[in-house]
Design a protein around this motif. Structure first.
Motif, PDB file in Angstrom:
ATOM      1  N   LEU A  54       0.837  -1.206   0.000  1.00  0.00           N
ATOM      2  CA  LEU A  54       0.000   0.000   0.000  1.00  0.00           C
ATOM      3  C   LEU A  54       0.871   1.255   0.000  1.00  0.00           C
ATOM      4  N   THR A  78      -0.725  -4.781  -4.602  1.00  0.00           N
ATOM      5  CA  THR A  78      -1.391  -5.314  -3.412  1.00  0.00           C
ATOM      6  C   THR A  78      -2.390  -6.423  -3.744  1.00  0.00           C
ATOM      7  N   HIS A  79      -3.185  -6.217  -4.814  1.00  0.00           N
ATOM      8  CA  HIS A  79      -4.246  -7.192  -5.068  1.00  0.00           C
ATOM      9  C   HIS A  79      -3.722  -8.523  -5.598  1.00  0.00           C
ATOM     10  N   ARG A  81      -0.996  -9.874  -4.017  1.00  0.00           N
ATOM     11  CA  ARG A  81      -0.265 -10.469  -2.888  1.00  0.00           C
ATOM     12  C   ARG A  81      -1.221 -11.296  -2.044  1.00  0.00           C
ATOM     13  N   PRO A  82      -0.825 -12.559  -1.761  1.00  0.00           N
ATOM     14  CA  PRO A  82      -1.742 -13.414  -0.996  1.00  0.00           C
ATOM     15  C   PRO A  82      -1.723 -13.064   0.490  1.00  0.00           C
ATOM     16  N   LEU A  83      -2.230 -11.892   0.821  1.00  0.00           N
ATOM     17  CA  LEU A  83      -2.203 -11.457   2.212  1.00  0.00           C
ATOM     18  C   LEU A  83      -3.602 -11.085   2.668  1.00  0.00           C
ATOM     19  N   TYR A  85      -5.461  -8.243   5.382  1.00  0.00           N
ATOM     20  CA  TYR A  85      -5.110  -7.007   6.086  1.00  0.00           C
ATOM     21  C   TYR A  85      -6.287  -6.586   6.950  1.00  0.00           C
ATOM     22  N   ARG A 108     -12.687 -13.770  -4.929  1.00  0.00           N
ATOM     23  CA  ARG A 108     -11.624 -13.375  -5.845  1.00  0.00           C
ATOM     24  C   ARG A 108     -10.390 -14.253  -5.709  1.00  0.00           C
ATOM     25  N   VAL A 109     -10.481 -15.242  -4.835  1.00  0.00           N
ATOM     26  CA  VAL A 109      -9.375 -16.199  -4.663  1.00  0.00           C
ATOM     27  C   VAL A 109      -9.757 -17.478  -5.407  1.00  0.00           C
ATOM     28  N   VAL A 154      -9.833 -14.801   2.719  1.00  0.00           N
ATOM     29  CA  VAL A 154      -9.057 -14.850   1.480  1.00  0.00           C
ATOM     30  C   VAL A 154      -7.912 -15.861   1.594  1.00  0.00           C
ATOM     31  N   SER A 155      -7.926 -16.679   2.660  1.00  0.00           N
ATOM     32  CA  SER A 155      -6.872 -17.671   2.897  1.00  0.00           C
ATOM     33  C   SER A 155      -5.477 -17.056   2.759  1.00  0.00           C
ATOM     34  N   PRO A 156      -5.195 -16.031   3.532  1.00  0.00           N
ATOM     35  CA  PRO A 156      -3.913 -15.337   3.345  1.00  0.00           C
ATOM     36  C   PRO A 156      -2.733 -16.223   3.731  1.00  0.00           C
TER      37      PRO A 156
ATOM     38  N   ALA B 127      -8.146  -3.627  -2.484  1.00  0.00           N
ATOM     39  CA  ALA B 127      -6.885  -4.188  -2.978  1.00  0.00           C
ATOM     40  C   ALA B 127      -6.417  -5.335  -2.086  1.00  0.00           C
ATOM     41  N   ARG B 130      -8.017  -8.596  -2.926  1.00  0.00           N
ATOM     42  CA  ARG B 130      -7.709  -9.173  -4.253  1.00  0.00           C
ATOM     43  C   ARG B 130      -8.427  -8.515  -5.417  1.00  0.00           C
TER      44      ARG B 130
END
Lengths: 362, 226
Positions: A54, A78-79, A81-83, A85, A108-109, A154-156, B127, B130
């Motif tokens: 970010l 950012t979008h 990255r499998p994180l 927040y 979206r995953v 999102v299973s980060p 973001a 995803r």
């Protein structure tokens, strides 16, 4: 696993604004909770934002469990990255109800990358009864729980939390902390947890990074880092150590339990933990006093033989902070300079540590 | 008071013009408003001033320069001719181009304010969940900026319906092609047909009132945020 092959997070950032510069080079464990601790303005949130992409740091290297997220000209947005927040304010989408907020990221995953199911996230945070509600119909604590569940859904592969409890009052924080502990115990996701609250850090973290003015002043395992003499000044009244222990016996007559740690055991109030259960105890430096001989006729339950290892200045000129070793486990004691002089205390001396209060956390 | 066939043709033409203009303005105005709301470029000031110019200039000034530039000797005219579109003055297409310029600030400014009021946070949240920037625009920005779009649509439409000076300069007065309601009213008055002028004028008053009423009804604070 050896440390070399252990999954880990390598983060190097250099970033400057007017009046502030972030300059860190960190190697963090790829599992457990790492607390980024420091006063406001120390750069901990900026560091988290850099890791999330970010904030753009021109000179950076970021690698998370073997995947390069940023290096030289390479910058994963950012979008991608499998994180996950979690923001300080839950920041739920006001135009979506709770369920659709939770689904927003999850959808979206790709299905094959989903490891945390929606049901699991809902169950972990206890928000099953809120799904049809709009965010403006939730309390602050509920909103933050939904925010955490949304990030989990999102299973980060890395969960970033930016002072998730800071905007909440004490009661709401107490409401959420147990859920955070469950995340820690039940999920294998490494967490970076930004906080300036010592109680949250000691309760949740396994690893501690202390930041000050954009630089790392200490980093290491929680117990070791807290026991360092050069940091407690920054912790002030909260200076103290955290010991990993397990419940050894219960004394129902007096409502006490004995917990054992490496090097000794302590009597604490029985909080209903089962025998053998792992717990954390926190002992503040101000609750530890020293005697040269073991006192009889005292109300203090916990008196441990220890060795005085080192002493350092404390915040006030009248005070000294002493580090003790109880058969290898560290303790901190806050003493007056006068007592040090009167007892003739020096490094290497055997002493008895009288512990007035032990807090059982987690 | 009765509306003649010519009056009805003028009304239909006006509504057609306003609808097309508003639609094109929403499409063209969105990226412009987005840029104005988010940029830190030094061009922001000059561009914002140009967008706001139609607010302060007399419509005849806008119409005059459009007439000159889109005419056979103007750059715009040479361009449209080179593209095989012919000359735009005194055509419906010319009216659309003029209306877009004339009503631009009434669409861009509400959108810009709506985008600016959203701040960075919803974009950052999307973001981290995803969503690509385009995905974020359609699933987060657009729904959250809905009140701004409503205001922009109503103001853009209503302002186009009410234009006169620009139309007269660049559109002239060709029935069924460029003779809109405001021009038709002018014609009636010129011909001393006060009853007919009154019928059309009153329709305009009622229409404008209803539009503004609807705007305030659906959008009480000019933008609700959760």
């Amino acid at each position: 696993m050896t440390p070399a092959t252990q999954p880990s997070i390598l983060a190097r950032f250099r970033l400057g604004y007017a009046g502030f510069a972030l300059h860190v080079d960190l190697s963090l464990p790829g599992r457990g909770v790492t607390a980024l601790y420091g006063p406001s303005g120390s750069g901990k949130t900026t560091l988290l934002r850099c890791i999330a992409g970010l904030e753009r740091s021109p000179d950076a290297h970021l690698q998370v469990n073997g995947e390069v997220w940023q290096d030289g000209a390479r910058f994963l947005p950012t979008h991608r990255r499998p994180l996950g927040y979690v923001f300080q304010e839950a920041s739920l989408f006001p135009h979506l109800d709770v369920r659709r907020n939770l689904e927003y990221g999850m959808r979206r995953v790709p299905a094959r990358e989903r490891r945390v199911s929606l049901e699991q996230a809902i169950e972990l945070l206890g928000i099953g009864h809120l799904l049809a509600r709009r965010p403006d119909r939730l309390s602050g604590g509920e909103r933050q729980r939904v925010g955490i569940a949304r990030a989990l859904a999102v299973s980060p592969r890395l969960l970033l939390m930016d002072e998730p409890l800071a905007a909440l009052d004490l009661a709401r924080r107490q409401e959420i902390l147990p859920y955070l502990e469950r995340l820690h115990d039940e999920l294998e996701i490494p967490v970076l947890y930004v906080s300036h609250a010592p109680d949250e850090v000691t309760r949740l973290a396994d690893h501690l990074v202390v930041l000050e003015a954009g630089r790392v002043v200490a980093a290491g395992a929680l117990g070791d880092t807290l026991a360092r003499l050069d940091l407690p000044i920054r912790l002030g009244e909260d200076a103290g150590v955290v010991l990993e222990a397990c419940v050894l016996e219960q004394d129902p007559v007096w409502g006490l339990a004995r917990v054992a740690f490496t090097g000794g055991s302590l009597w604490v109030r029985d909080a209903g933990h089962a025998l053998g259960q792992a717990v954390r105890v926190r002992i503040l430096a101000r609750d530890v006093s020293l005697t040269l001989t073991r006192h009889e006729g005292t109300s203090i339950l916990n008196i441990l033989p220890a060795r005085l290892e080192d002493m350092a200045e404390d915040g006030h000129p009248a005070q000294v902070l002493a580090r003790l070793s109880v058969a290898g486990s560290p303790l901190l004691a806050r003493l007056t300079r006068r007592s040090v002089h009167a007892l003739g205390l020096h490094a290497g001396m055997p002493v008895h540590a009288q512990i007035k209060a032990v807090a059982l956390i987690g | 008071m009765e509306l003649s066939a010519a009056d009805l043709a003028a009304i239909r033409l006006t509504l057609e013009l306003a609808s097309i203009t508003t639609l094109l303005l929403l499409v063209l105005g969105t990226p412009l408003a987005w840029w104005l709301a988010r940029t830190r470029s030094r061009w922001k000031g000059p561009v914002a001033a140009v967008v706001a110019l139609p607010l302060v200039l007399p419509p005849t000034v806008i119409g005059f320069y459009l007439l000159v530039s889109l005419g056979p000797n103007g750059y715009g005219g040479q361009l449209t001719q080179a593209l095989g579109l012919g000359l735009l003055p005194f055509t419906f297409a010319g009216l659309v181009v003029a209306s877009i310029i004339y009503s631009l600030p009434f669409v861009v400014q509400p959108l810009q304010n709506a985008f600016a009021a959203l701040g960075d946070r919803p974009l950052e949240v999307a973001a981290t969940l995803r969503a690509s920037p385009l995905d974020t625009f359609f699933t987060v920005i657009l729904p959250l900026a809905r009140p701004g779009y409503l205001t922009a649509t109503v103001l853009g439409f209503a302002h186009t319906v009410g234009e006169f000076g620009v139309v007269l300069m660049i559109g002239g007065n060709i029935p069924g092609q460029t003779r809109v309601v405001s021009v038709q009213i002018y014609d009636h008055v010129e011909a001393m047909e006060y009853a007919q002028a009154h019928g059309l004028a009153l329709s305009m008053v009622v229409f404008s009132f209803l539009v503004l009423w609807a705007l305030y009804h659906f959008n009480p604070q000019g933008g609700r945020r959760g």
